[in-house]
Scaffold this motif. Sequence first.
Motif, PDB file in Angstrom:
ATOM      1  N   GLN A 163      29.102  37.496  30.692  1.00  0.00           N
ATOM      2  CA  GLN A 163      29.851  37.236  32.247  1.00  0.00           C
ATOM      3  C   GLN A 163      29.170  38.302  33.238  1.00  0.00           C
ATOM      4  O   GLN A 163      28.994  39.386  32.750  1.00  0.00           O
ATOM      5  CB  GLN A 163      31.083  37.303  32.095  1.00  0.00           C
ATOM      6  N   LEU A 165      29.509  40.917  35.830  1.00  0.00           N
ATOM      7  CA  LEU A 165      30.306  41.631  36.586  1.00  0.00           C
ATOM      8  C   LEU A 165      29.638  42.867  37.460  1.00  0.00           C
ATOM      9  O   LEU A 165      28.700  43.312  36.865  1.00  0.00           O
ATOM     10  CB  LEU A 165      31.431  42.289  35.764  1.00  0.00           C
ATOM     11  N   CYS A 347      34.863  44.836  43.116  1.00  0.00           N
ATOM     12  CA  CYS A 347      34.725  45.124  41.570  1.00  0.00           C
ATOM     13  C   CYS A 347      36.098  45.044  41.301  1.00  0.00           C
ATOM     14  O   CYS A 347      36.347  44.224  40.116  1.00  0.00           O
ATOM     15  CB  CYS A 347      34.372  46.472  41.236  1.00  0.00           C
ATOM     16  N   ARG A 349      38.339  42.867  42.309  1.00  0.00           N
ATOM     17  CA  ARG A 349      38.867  41.690  42.345  1.00  0.00           C
ATOM     18  C   ARG A 349      37.905  40.869  41.400  1.00  0.00           C
ATOM     19  O   ARG A 349      38.416  40.053  40.675  1.00  0.00           O
ATOM     20  CB  ARG A 349      38.094  41.028  43.585  1.00  0.00           C
ATOM     21  N   ARG A 350      36.821  41.067  41.110  1.00  0.00           N
ATOM     22  CA  ARG A 350      35.978  40.528  40.107  1.00  0.00           C
ATOM     23  C   ARG A 350      36.369  40.671  38.596  1.00  0.00           C
ATOM     24  O   ARG A 350      36.689  40.044  37.731  1.00  0.00           O
ATOM     25  CB  ARG A 350      34.567  40.802  40.199  1.00  0.00           C
ATOM     26  N   TYR A 351      36.628  42.040  38.302  1.00  0.00           N
ATOM     27  CA  TYR A 351      37.182  42.538  37.259  1.00  0.00           C
ATOM     28  C   TYR A 351      38.442  41.846  36.732  1.00  0.00           C
ATOM     29  O   TYR A 351      38.894  41.795  35.540  1.00  0.00           O
ATOM     30  CB  TYR A 351      37.091  44.075  36.924  1.00  0.00           C
ATOM     31  N   GLN A 353      39.914  39.077  37.593  1.00  0.00           N
ATOM     32  CA  GLN A 353      39.445  37.836  37.324  1.00  0.00           C
ATOM     33  C   GLN A 353      39.150  37.640  36.021  1.00  0.00           C
ATOM     34  O   GLN A 353      39.594  36.823  35.266  1.00  0.00           O
ATOM     35  CB  GLN A 353      38.671  36.964  38.400  1.00  0.00           C
ATOM     36  N   TRP A 372      36.637  35.809  46.682  1.00  0.00           N
ATOM     37  CA  TRP A 372      35.249  36.206  46.307  1.00  0.00           C
ATOM     38  C   TRP A 372      34.312  35.379  47.021  1.00  0.00           C
ATOM     39  O   TRP A 372      34.252  34.057  46.990  1.00  0.00           O
ATOM     40  CB  TRP A 372      35.006  36.298  45.044  1.00  0.00           C
TER      41      TRP A 372
END
Length: 372
Positions: A163, A165, A347, A349-351, A353, A372
């Motif tokens: 994935q 990130l 970061c 937000r993405r981490y 999720q 995002w």
Amino acid sequence: MTQAASNARNPIDDTAPERSRPRVMMCPFTNPTNRYIKIQKDLYSSIGYDVVPLSIKGLLKGGFLQLFKPSNILAFHWLEYRPFKRDKGTARLSLTGTLLFAFYCTLMLIARAKVVYFIHDHAVHDTVGFNRRLSMRIIALVRRLADFRVVHAPDFQAQYNAQYLPHPLYWDVPGQAPATPKEHGAKPLFSLLGVIRPYKQIDALLDVWPSECALSIAGHGTQAYLATLNEIIDKRALRNVVRLDARFLSDAEFAQSIADSDVLILPHTADSMLVSGAFFEAIGRVPLLISRATPFMVSAARKFDNVVLFDDIAELPRVVRSISKSWPAIVRNSGNLAIDEFGWNACRRRYGQFFEAVEGHRRDSVEKPVVW
């Protein structure tokens, strides 16, 4: 992420139900030469996890039971370096390091907690021959043992079944002290910052460096490699233009060196690391970056118009002279775009999720959802 979940996760909300926070058991837990690990710990904490060391000492103090809680996560960075020790500028096998590596692999096998492996490199830096091939096999082994894999270079998601990130910006994290901005002069100062190691091919860069352009090289290096660089500098009579500051830079010194740079050079080989940490120190703060055309930097150059690429080191003099000739008309600012791509909020937000997906169910959140 729902508003109800957002409220439930907020630790200062008096209406939130009390519940124990899941843990991220992290290895390594500290790294005195790279703030990346501290930033990762702060990220995990900010999205709702207690972060604890994954170490023998910690396991003996009650942490062993945490391995068997499915809501917990084991996060590994650079585990492939454990079997090796640095010796005279190269990485060699270590018996004690190999045993420690085997211990961590055993934990992966027996744990019920999810295992996340952050893949930073294709091979261990400065390994050669058999050791290099072995290091690549070790990375492949850890990939197979992990439940989830993460890369900071999107082009390698498919190759490593990982994935993507974003790698956090070093300068856009809570508590980061601002560096003093620099006035850009009539001629640019080119910089190469960070550890002075053979995999960066600084010797090859000095072999072709234009004698009329100022270059600052700063960072810690081995005596053997520094001797090689000094020999090239003397042989090519570059002392008047090349400054070699061979010492470990504190975080504040490194940040100021970045702020003092007009152009940062990233000559790293494409077959060692996936991304360069120096890129995330510089993008958005340094007017221009020159980099070898690694897959990540090629994708970065498509997004940032202040990233200039070269394929072969022989092309570097032409690129450097062209920038120097056009300076300062080509000074560019990519700060806002860098924050959008790699900033602290992006970061988080993405981490958040990703970790929710790792756990297999949605957990509480501190903030309202951000698309995002």
